[in-house]
Each structure stands twice: as C-alpha cells, then as structure tokens.
Motif scaffolding. Structure first.
Motif, mmCIF file in Angstrom:
data_model
loop_
_atom_site.group_PDB
_atom_site.id
_atom_site.type_symbol
_atom_site.label_atom_id
_atom_site.label_comp_id
_atom_site.label_asym_id
_atom_site.label_seq_id
_atom_site.Cartn_x
_atom_site.Cartn_y
_atom_site.Cartn_z
ATOM 1 N N GLN A 413 0.838 -1.191 0.000
ATOM 2 C CA GLN A 413 0.000 0.000 0.000
ATOM 3 C C GLN A 413 0.883 1.255 0.000
ATOM 4 O O GLN A 413 1.932 1.292 0.632
ATOM 5 C CB GLN A 413 -0.906 0.016 1.231
ATOM 6 C CG GLN A 413 -1.951 -1.087 1.264
ATOM 7 C CD GLN A 413 -3.013 -0.907 0.191
ATOM 8 O OE1 GLN A 413 -3.364 0.221 -0.154
ATOM 9 N NE2 GLN A 413 -3.528 -2.022 -0.329
ATOM 10 N N ARG A 414 0.443 2.271 -0.703
ATOM 11 C CA ARG A 414 1.220 3.521 -0.772
ATOM 12 C C ARG A 414 1.384 4.136 0.609
ATOM 13 O O ARG A 414 2.455 4.627 0.966
ATOM 14 C CB ARG A 414 0.523 4.500 -1.709
ATOM 15 C CG ARG A 414 1.220 5.861 -1.820
ATOM 16 C CD ARG A 414 0.512 6.752 -2.821
ATOM 17 N NE ARG A 414 1.176 8.032 -2.936
ATOM 18 C CZ ARG A 414 0.945 9.066 -2.153
ATOM 19 N NH1 ARG A 414 0.027 8.965 -1.167
ATOM 20 N NH2 ARG A 414 1.589 10.216 -2.310
ATOM 21 N N ASP A 416 1.514 2.645 3.465
ATOM 22 C CA ASP A 416 2.477 1.894 4.273
ATOM 23 C C ASP A 416 3.910 2.312 3.955
ATOM 24 O O ASP A 416 4.769 2.386 4.852
ATOM 25 C CB ASP A 416 2.317 0.393 4.039
ATOM 26 C CG ASP A 416 1.021 -0.151 4.610
ATOM 27 O OD1 ASP A 416 0.457 0.514 5.505
ATOM 28 O OD2 ASP A 416 0.568 -1.227 4.155
#
Length: 524
Positions: A413-414, A416
């Motif tokens: 995920q971006r 994260d």
C-alpha cells in the motif's frame, strides 16, 4: 701467304653477296611496310555451330535440363493459347523457361534482361535455347505469374530428392535472413505525404488521359497512361499498408510511421551488419542430412521467434510430416516456442537463455539496501502475498509474461511505504506507489528444456547449426547474388525466394548425385 691472300678475297666476296641478298628481302626493298591480317571485332559473320558441342558433358546446363525434365509441368499449360493445327505463334516450353531461370540463378544472374543478352553468346544459355534468344518480358512474366504452380514445383523437387534418399527430416534447422527490398530508403513517406502524392497522381491520370494522339504518338500516350496508373495504384497500396500497420500496432508513434511508395509491403528492419534498411525476412528450413531446403517463407516481421511454428507448418505441408527435431539460434528461443514444440512432439534444440535473477525487483540496483532486496521478503502461499522486513503486506497485483518465465507482481500500500522509517533504504525512488516485487515461475517444459541444453549431446548438436542452417543463406546471397530482391511486393518476393531455394536444391542434387553419376559414366 699467297694462298691465304687468295682465300681471303674469296671469303669477303661471299659475305658481301649474302648481305646483298638479305637487303633485297627487307620490306622497304619490296616497296612498302609489312601487311598483316586485320582483326575487326565489329563485323557480323556467319559460321557453322554445333550446338550440342557448345558445352561439355559435365556442364551445369545439362544437369539442370535433365533434372527439370523429370518434373510434371502440366500446371503451366493452362495459359498456353497456341495449339497444334491452329494459327498462332508457339509458346516457349515451360521446361526451357524453368531451366533458364535455374541456370541463371546458379550463375548469379537474377535479371530477365541479362538472361536475354546472355542467350546471344554464352554457351550454357545457347545450348539450352538451341542458339535462340528468349525475350526478357517473357522471362520476367514467367518468374512471377504462376505462384501456386511454382509452389507445387518446389514440392515436386522435394519429392524427387526425398525418393533419392537426400531428405530424412530427422533434424531440421531453421534460420532467418534479411534480404533488402527493391525500395530506396528515401521512398518511405508519412501518411500525409502519401495522401498528397496520391491526389497529385489522380490528377495526373486524368491529365494524361486527356492527351490526344495529335499531341503525341499513340505508343507514347499509352506508356504515359500506364505509368501514371501504376503510380496511383502503388500509392493506394501504400495507404492500405498504413491501415495494416495501425491494426498490427506496429510502431510506438503512429504519426512517425512511414511506408515506401515504391514497395509498400517492405518494412524497415535491423541488418546483421548494423544499421537499418527496407527488407523482407526470409525464413529457411534446412534438412541436416544433406543440406536440402525443405521449406521457405517470406514475412514482413523483423523478429524470428514468432516464425518458428509457421516454418514447421510449411515443412509438414511440403513433406507430409513434422521433423523429429528442430534446431535454431537464440532468436527463436521463447517460452511459447518451447511449449509449442513440446506439444507437437518435436525435440527443440537452441541456446538456453538464463534469466535467473532478472525482474525480481524494479528497485534493486537503484540504491536499495541489501537488507531490503526481494530475497528478504517472505512469501505466504496461503494468502498469495509477501511480507516485507518491516511486517507490511504486499498483495498480488497482476502477472507479466516474460521471455522464458511468467512473472507475478506484488505491491504494498502507498500509505504503508510513504510513512515507513526505512523508505530510503527500501524504495528511495518511489514517490507515487508502494514497493513492488516480482515472483517468477517457470513452466515445466522450460525447466526440461534448460536441463536438456546443459547436456553435452545437446550442445554438440547445436554446434552443428551454423554449418547447416546458414549455408543456404550464404549461397543465396554470395553465389546467387540475391542480396536485394529484383521484384516488389510480398507475393512476388516470396516467389523469387522460392526460385532461389529450388535452385539451391538442384545444385545440391548436382553435387551429390549427378556429378558422381557422370564421373562413373565417363570411367565406364
């Protein structure tokens, strides 16, 4: 002393007489300069010629005539209008026209006009024609007019060679060669330029059609009309090729696509010696037993790996069965070809391209710390996901089909990655998405192929490839002189390639069978 004195005057007298005689024999004494026979090479002369003795018993023209005489040429009779017992000029026998073209290609001559000139004086051509001259237009039309019959002729030749034990299909080697098209490099135009030229050509056709016979001769008017009409047809064909390129998706920028106005079906291809040129890709399949060409095809694509299956199809079409083994260079080795040959029951031999470690991560080598290489990510088979060293999950995103592998892509995920304290060590150049890695999976057929190519037996077979597969290409280009096609268009180019390959096969027969039989007959 007296006798000696008496002798000396006598001797002196004899010598003087001899010198006097010689002086009388000189040309000047006879009243002029020497006269010799005049050599006039511009004069015409009549002489008796024994045509049968123009060439020796082992001459190539005799071999070509003998071999062509074994073929069924009834397919060429359909368009012959001259019939026995009725008025009309008789046609040239197909056996003669075929023999002329085969003999010409074997001597490095690919021009109909050159053959017409050679019929005037070259002994081999004179022997074939009976000292007559065949018109260049007749020869040119015959070469490209009977496509289906020519293909059948090629198959007949393979049948004769197979019956003579020269073809086994135990091992076939395929190779591609770029041969230049009959199109200049400056004939390639963008679509807008072709449309403008077509408009001008259409106007020119109308203008030439309006010419009266009073303004120019009838013959000149017809020639101008024909030239204008042919130019218009080529430009219309060029526009059709633009549409074909658009359907194929050829070229990254459609605005930069160019098509030749002289040979619209030609394509710009990378050459073996470097650079690019308008060319056709000639695919040749050669039987390894005696080097006989068992299939030939011409394509517009510059690559080779998409041509293997069609080459095998042509071999089966020509000889009724698949080869047991096919050998190629690295340009044909791909996952799809390995799988396809396995499915056909054909053993595939080619160089093994090692892709281990490729495509594992798009970040490695770009400042990524060793602690965050893709090898440090843990794969969970149950959830089909990866977990990074910081505990974040990379979910499955999609797959990519690579040259020899199928690669599955996973991405974090971006959010994260953007808030991760070690982002500078893991994905320093990524500011838009999350970190991604790839998991490569190799098919069982590819694994088997890699294992096989590690054996010394397979490598030894591959080392024989160049000698067998590249010899026909070398003959066609160097001995036959076919470095550039004499004709234009995919269909006609394919026919010229067929002429060259069937000539090569007849040369193989001459070397392995005919010359040996002729030598035995002479000794007997």
């Amino acid at each position: 002393m007296a006798s000696e004195q008496g002798i000396l005057p006598g001797c002196g007298s004899a010598v003087g007489s001899e010198a006097e005689g010689e002086s009388k024999d000189k040309p000047e004494a006879r009243g002029g300069k020497p006269r010799y026979e005049v050599i006039d090479r511009e004069q015409l002369c009549w002489r008796r010629v024994d045509i049968e003795r123009l060439v020796g018993e082992e001459h190539a023209a005799r071999a070509v005539w003998e071999f062509v005489g074994q073929l069924d040429l009834s397919g060429y009779q359909e368009e012959v209008r001259a019939v026995e017992g009725k008025a009309g000029r008789p046609a040239w026998e197909p056996r003669l026209l075929i023999s002329l073209w085969v003999y010409a290609y074997s001597e490095g001559v690919g021009s109909a006009r050159a053959i017409e000139e050679l019929c005037e004086w070259e002994p081999g051509y004179q022997w074939l024609t009976g000292a007559r001259v065949v018109n260049a237009h007749t020869l040119s039309d015959f070469r490209v007019k009977h496509e289906a019959v020519l293909q059948e002729l090629f198959v007949q030749i393979l049948g004769l060679l197979s019956a003579d034990g020269l073809i086994t299909l135990e091992r076939v080697m395929q190779d591609g060669s770029k041969i230049r098209a009959n199109a200049a490099s400056d004939s390639f135009r963008r679509k807008e330029r072709v449309e403008q030229a077509l408009k001008q050509a259409q106007e020119q056709v109308v203008a030439v059609g309006a010419l009266s016979e009073e303004e120019t001769s009838r013959r000149m008017t017809k020639a101008r009309q024909r030239a204008a009409r042919q130019r218009q047809e080529r430009l219309e064909h060029a526009l059709e090729e633009f549409n074909k390129l658009a359907e194929e998706g050829s070229g990254k920028d459609k605005e930069k696509r160019r098509v030749s106005t002289s040979d619209p079906e030609a394509r710009v291809m990378k050459q073996a010696g470097g650079g690019f040129a308008s060319s056709y890709n000639v695919q040749i399949d050669t039987d390894a037993a005696n080097g006989v060409v068992v299939a030939v095809g011409v394509v517009q694509a510059g690559n080779d790996f998409e041509q293997l299956e069609s080459g095998i199809d042509r071999v089966k079409q020509n000889l009724g069965k698949n080869p047991q083994q096919v050998v190629t260079d690295g340009g044909f080795v791909s996952r799809d070809n390995i799988v396809a040959m396995k499915g056909r029951g054909i053993e595939f031999i080619g160089p093994c391209v090692d892709e281990a470690g490729k495509g594992q991560s798009s970040y490695e080598g770009r400042g990524v710390s060793p602690a965050y290489h893709s090898s440090q990510f843990v794969y969970d088979e149950a959830s089909d996901s990866y977990r990074c060293p910081q505990g974040k999950v990379l979910s499955y995103e999609g797959k990519e089909e690579r040259h020899m592998q199928v690669s599955y892509r996973y991405r974090a995920q971006r959010s994260d990655c953007q808030g991760c304290p070690v982002r500078s060590q893991c994905c320093p150049g990524n500011r838009v998405t999350g970190r991604s890695i790839h998991r490569s999976e190799e098919l069982a057929e590819v694994t088997e192929f890699r294992h096989k190519m590690q054996s010394e037996q397979a490598r030894e077979i591959y080392r024989q490839r160049a000698q067998v597969a590249e010899t026909p290409n070398l003959w066609i280009k160097e001995k036959f002189g076919l470095r550039q096609f004499s004709v234009r268009g995919l269909s006609k180019v394919g026919m010229e390639a067929l002429w060259a390959c069937l000539t090569y096969n007849i040369c193989v027969w001459m070397r392995l069978r005919w010359r040996q039989a002729a030598a035995v007959a002479i000794l007997a």
